[in-house]
Design a protein around this motif. Structure first.
Motif, PDB file in Angstrom:
ATOM      1  N   LEU A 122       0.817  -1.149  -0.089  1.00 58.60           N
ATOM      2  CA  LEU A 122       0.033  -0.043   0.100  1.00 58.60           C
ATOM      3  C   LEU A 122       0.881   1.174  -0.149  1.00 58.60           C
ATOM      4  CD1 LEU A 122      -2.822  -0.962   2.337  1.00 58.60           C
ATOM      5  CD2 LEU A 122      -2.822  -1.067  -0.019  1.00 58.60           C
ATOM      6  N   ARG A 123       1.972   1.290   0.797  1.00 54.14           N
ATOM      7  CA  ARG A 123       2.988   2.405   0.816  1.00 54.14           C
ATOM      8  C   ARG A 123       3.592   2.524  -0.531  1.00 54.14           C
ATOM      9  NH1 ARG A 123       5.884   3.099   6.547  1.00 54.14           N
ATOM     10  NH2 ARG A 123       4.178   2.358   7.999  1.00 54.14           N
ATOM     11  N   TYR A 124       3.809   1.543  -1.189  1.00 51.21           N
ATOM     12  CA  TYR A 124       4.267   1.520  -2.462  1.00 51.21           C
ATOM     13  C   TYR A 124       3.402   2.125  -3.501  1.00 51.21           C
ATOM     14  CZ  TYR A 124       6.819   0.063  -6.815  1.00 51.21           C
ATOM     15  OH  TYR A 124       7.395  -0.055  -7.794  1.00 51.21           O
ATOM     16  N   GLY A 125       2.111   1.842  -3.445  1.00 50.98           N
ATOM     17  CA  GLY A 125       1.299   2.538  -4.112  1.00 50.98           C
ATOM     18  C   GLY A 125       1.255   3.908  -3.918  1.00 50.98           C
ATOM     19  N   LEU A 126       1.235   4.598  -2.986  1.00 52.61           N
ATOM     20  CA  LEU A 126       1.274   5.847  -2.367  1.00 52.61           C
ATOM     21  C   LEU A 126       2.637   6.417  -2.984  1.00 52.61           C
ATOM     22  CD1 LEU A 126      -0.144   8.189  -0.843  1.00 52.61           C
ATOM     23  CD2 LEU A 126       1.664   7.451   0.968  1.00 52.61           C
ATOM     24  N   LEU A 127       3.726   5.533  -2.908  1.00 50.50           N
ATOM     25  CA  LEU A 127       5.155   6.135  -3.643  1.00 50.50           C
ATOM     26  C   LEU A 127       4.938   6.415  -4.983  1.00 50.50           C
ATOM     27  CD1 LEU A 127       8.319   6.464  -3.033  1.00 50.50           C
ATOM     28  CD2 LEU A 127       8.426   4.164  -3.459  1.00 50.50           C
ATOM     29  N   LYS A 128       4.209   5.488  -5.854  1.00 52.25           N
ATOM     30  CA  LYS A 128       4.253   5.328  -7.278  1.00 52.25           C
ATOM     31  C   LYS A 128       2.942   6.183  -7.836  1.00 52.25           C
ATOM     32  CE  LYS A 128       6.987   3.340  -9.270  1.00 52.25           C
ATOM     33  NZ  LYS A 128       8.286   3.871  -9.658  1.00 52.25           N
ATOM     34  N   GLY A 129       2.379   6.823  -6.698  1.00 52.45           N
ATOM     35  CA  GLY A 129       1.265   7.515  -7.438  1.00 52.45           C
ATOM     36  C   GLY A 129      -0.037   6.821  -7.703  1.00 52.45           C
ATOM     37  N   GLN A 130      -0.109   5.391  -7.461  1.00 52.23           N
ATOM     38  CA  GLN A 130      -1.318   4.573  -7.672  1.00 52.23           C
ATOM     39  C   GLN A 130      -2.253   4.709  -6.623  1.00 52.23           C
ATOM     40  OE1 GLN A 130       0.940   0.915  -7.633  1.00 52.23           O
ATOM     41  NE2 GLN A 130       1.639   1.194  -9.555  1.00 52.23           N
ATOM     42  N   LEU A 131      -1.966   5.297  -5.625  1.00 52.94           N
ATOM     43  CA  LEU A 131      -2.924   5.423  -4.533  1.00 52.94           C
ATOM     44  C   LEU A 131      -2.778   7.297  -4.014  1.00 52.94           C
ATOM     45  CD1 LEU A 131      -2.923   2.465  -2.351  1.00 52.94           C
ATOM     46  CD2 LEU A 131      -4.648   3.065  -3.804  1.00 52.94           C
ATOM     47  N   ASP A 132      -3.599   7.796  -3.721  1.00 52.42           N
ATOM     48  CA  ASP A 132      -3.568   9.059  -2.967  1.00 52.42           C
ATOM     49  C   ASP A 132      -3.435   9.015  -1.716  1.00 52.42           C
ATOM     50  OD1 ASP A 132      -6.261   9.195  -2.131  1.00 52.42           O
ATOM     51  OD2 ASP A 132      -6.707  10.729  -3.930  1.00 52.42           O
ATOM     52  N   SER A 133      -3.301   9.986  -0.817  1.00 55.99           N
ATOM     53  CA  SER A 133      -3.190   9.606   0.553  1.00 55.99           C
ATOM     54  C   SER A 133      -4.612   9.098   1.264  1.00 55.99           C
ATOM     55  CB  SER A 133      -2.847  11.245   1.220  1.00 55.99           C
ATOM     56  OG  SER A 133      -1.258  11.521   0.701  1.00 55.99           O
ATOM     57  N   ALA A 134      -5.798   9.728   0.530  1.00 58.99           N
ATOM     58  CA  ALA A 134      -6.925   9.389   1.206  1.00 58.99           C
ATOM     59  C   ALA A 134      -7.436   8.006   0.876  1.00 58.99           C
ATOM     60  CB  ALA A 134      -7.890  10.326   0.656  1.00 58.99           C
ATOM     61  N   ALA A 135      -6.934   7.598  -0.064  1.00 58.12           N
ATOM     62  CA  ALA A 135      -7.086   6.012  -0.740  1.00 58.12           C
ATOM     63  C   ALA A 135      -6.247   5.295   0.035  1.00 58.12           C
ATOM     64  CB  ALA A 135      -6.902   5.968  -2.118  1.00 58.12           C
ATOM     65  N   CYS A 136      -4.961   5.738   0.420  1.00 65.23           N
ATOM     66  CA  CYS A 136      -3.988   4.580   1.375  1.00 65.23           C
ATOM     67  C   CYS A 136      -4.636   4.705   2.466  1.00 65.23           C
ATOM     68  CB  CYS A 136      -2.638   5.504   0.957  1.00 65.23           C
ATOM     69  SG  CYS A 136      -1.474   4.280   1.911  1.00 65.23           S
ATOM     70  N   LEU A 137      -5.188   5.848   3.075  1.00 73.45           N
ATOM     71  CA  LEU A 137      -5.829   5.724   4.565  1.00 73.45           C
ATOM     72  C   LEU A 137      -6.950   4.627   4.439  1.00 73.45           C
ATOM     73  CD1 LEU A 137      -5.270   9.456   5.555  1.00 73.45           C
ATOM     74  CD2 LEU A 137      -4.204   7.179   6.621  1.00 73.45           C
ATOM     75  N   GLN A 138      -7.664   4.723   3.709  1.00 77.69           N
ATOM     76  CA  GLN A 138      -9.017   3.964   3.071  1.00 77.69           C
ATOM     77  C   GLN A 138      -8.500   2.497   3.282  1.00 77.69           C
ATOM     78  OE1 GLN A 138     -11.115   5.215  -0.200  1.00 77.69           O
ATOM     79  NE2 GLN A 138     -12.021   6.874   1.002  1.00 77.69           N
ATOM     80  N   GLU A 139      -7.586   2.006   2.819  1.00 76.41           N
ATOM     81  CA  GLU A 139      -6.818   0.853   2.548  1.00 76.41           C
ATOM     82  C   GLU A 139      -6.388   0.507   4.096  1.00 76.41           C
ATOM     83  OE1 GLU A 139      -7.326  -1.173  -0.065  1.00 76.41           O
ATOM     84  OE2 GLU A 139      -8.438   0.199  -1.018  1.00 76.41           O
ATOM     85  N   PHE A 140      -5.774   1.153   4.604  1.00 70.88           N
ATOM     86  CA  PHE A 140      -5.247   0.894   5.647  1.00 70.88           C
ATOM     87  C   PHE A 140      -6.644   0.459   6.687  1.00 70.88           C
ATOM     88  CE2 PHE A 140      -1.164   3.504   5.713  1.00 70.88           C
ATOM     89  CZ  PHE A 140      -0.629   2.461   4.879  1.00 70.88           C
ATOM     90  N   ALA A 141      -7.633   1.286   6.865  1.00 72.21           N
ATOM     91  CA  ALA A 141      -8.925   1.279   7.400  1.00 72.21           C
ATOM     92  C   ALA A 141      -9.450  -0.191   7.202  1.00 72.21           C
ATOM     93  CB  ALA A 141      -9.663   2.249   7.276  1.00 72.21           C
ATOM     94  N   LEU A 142      -9.530  -0.504   5.941  1.00 73.30           N
ATOM     95  CA  LEU A 142     -10.136  -1.631   5.438  1.00 73.30           C
ATOM     96  C   LEU A 142      -9.419  -2.911   6.060  1.00 73.30           C
ATOM     97  CD1 LEU A 142     -12.205  -3.375   3.722  1.00 73.30           C
ATOM     98  CD2 LEU A 142     -10.521  -2.952   1.941  1.00 73.30           C
ATOM     99  N   LEU A 143      -7.923  -2.953   6.116  1.00 76.50           N
ATOM    100  CA  LEU A 143      -7.337  -3.928   6.998  1.00 76.50           C
ATOM    101  C   LEU A 143      -7.639  -4.056   8.383  1.00 76.50           C
ATOM    102  CD1 LEU A 143      -5.086  -6.192   6.815  1.00 76.50           C
ATOM    103  CD2 LEU A 143      -3.258  -4.434   6.971  1.00 76.50           C
TER     104      LEU A 143
END
Length: 243
Positions: A198-219
């Motif tokens: 998920l952090r890699y997705g943020l690093l590469k621009g595949q996820l924005d900060s809000a989407a990354c936090l949503q994925e953390f919350a889902l886990l």
């Protein structure tokens, strides 16, 4: 929308049944002696301590399947053919695979050739060919992924993965009958891999900060909803490290 992704981690041990047949070994040799014979042959040929893909038996796969608005944890154990068949069923729901190859000395133990060889030996039906992303290779390039152990990256990222079992530790644990320990450690490996992915997705621009936090919350929600003690323990350790 997040692409349907199957993140996974597998554990293998020497295929002692196959090794007996391959080397014509006497039946009175113990499983430990058969495995040691195979390791000694590899060391004598300068190939290190890991066995080639076709000589490794899959004994556990931990996986997270991310589809739609769901995240599903799956633990596969038991007979190898059953493990691989169940894993193939998960593949049908995904569009890409994510793994972290295991470093053993200067060698790299990747899942793809193991899965392909063992599925062929069990005569399993063909499954869709999916892109296989080795996150270790992505991060380590142009160096070898063996230079990047998952537990070190996880520790630096304040994730609860303090150790990787060596080949010998996995084998001794398996022979000692402690399959639960293998499940627990492999699952911790999987969960830390997923968080780094998920952090890699943020690093590469595949996820924005809000989407990354949503994925953390889902886990977090997935772990909270599970009755499994080792998932609850991982969640507690992860939450404590984030405080």
């Amino acid at each position: 929308m997040v692409k349907p992704t199957l993140t996974f981690s597998l554990v293998t041990v020497p295929d002692v049944v196959g090794l007996r047949r391959l080397h014509g070994l006497p039946t009175d040799l113990s499983d430990e002696e058969v495995a040691e014979y195979a390791y000694q042959r590899r060391r004598a040929n300068g190939a290190g301590d890991s066995l080639p893909p076709h000589q490794q038996r899959v004994v556990h796969i931990a996986a997270l399947l991310r589809t739609g608005d769901q995240l599903r944890y799956v633990s596969l154990a038991g007979d190898e053919a059953d493990i691989l068949q169940a894993f193939n069923a998960l593949l049908a729901e995904a569009e890409q695979l994510v793994e972290w190859s295991r470093p053993f000395g200067l060698e790299v133990l990747s899942a793809a050739p193991i899965l392909n060889c063992r599925a062929l030996l069990w005569q399993l039906a063909a499954v869709p060919e999916l892109p296989m992303i080795d996150l270790a290779a992505c991060l380590a390039a142009p160096l070898a992924p063996a230079m990047l152990p998952l537990h070190e990256m996880a520790t630096l990222a304040r994730l609860p993965l303090r150790q990787e079992m060596s080949l010998d530790e996995i084998w001794q644990t398996f022979m000692g009958g402690d399959r639960e320990r293998i499940d627990v450690l492999n699952t911790a490996r999987l969960l830390s891999l997923h968080l780094l992915w998920l952090r890699y997705g943020l690093l590469k621009g595949q996820l924005d900060s809000a989407a990354c936090l949503q994925e953390f919350a889902l886990l977090r929600q997935t772990l909270q909803n599970s009755p499994l003690a080792h998932l609850q323990a991982y969640l507690a350790d992860w939450s404590a490290a984030s405080d």
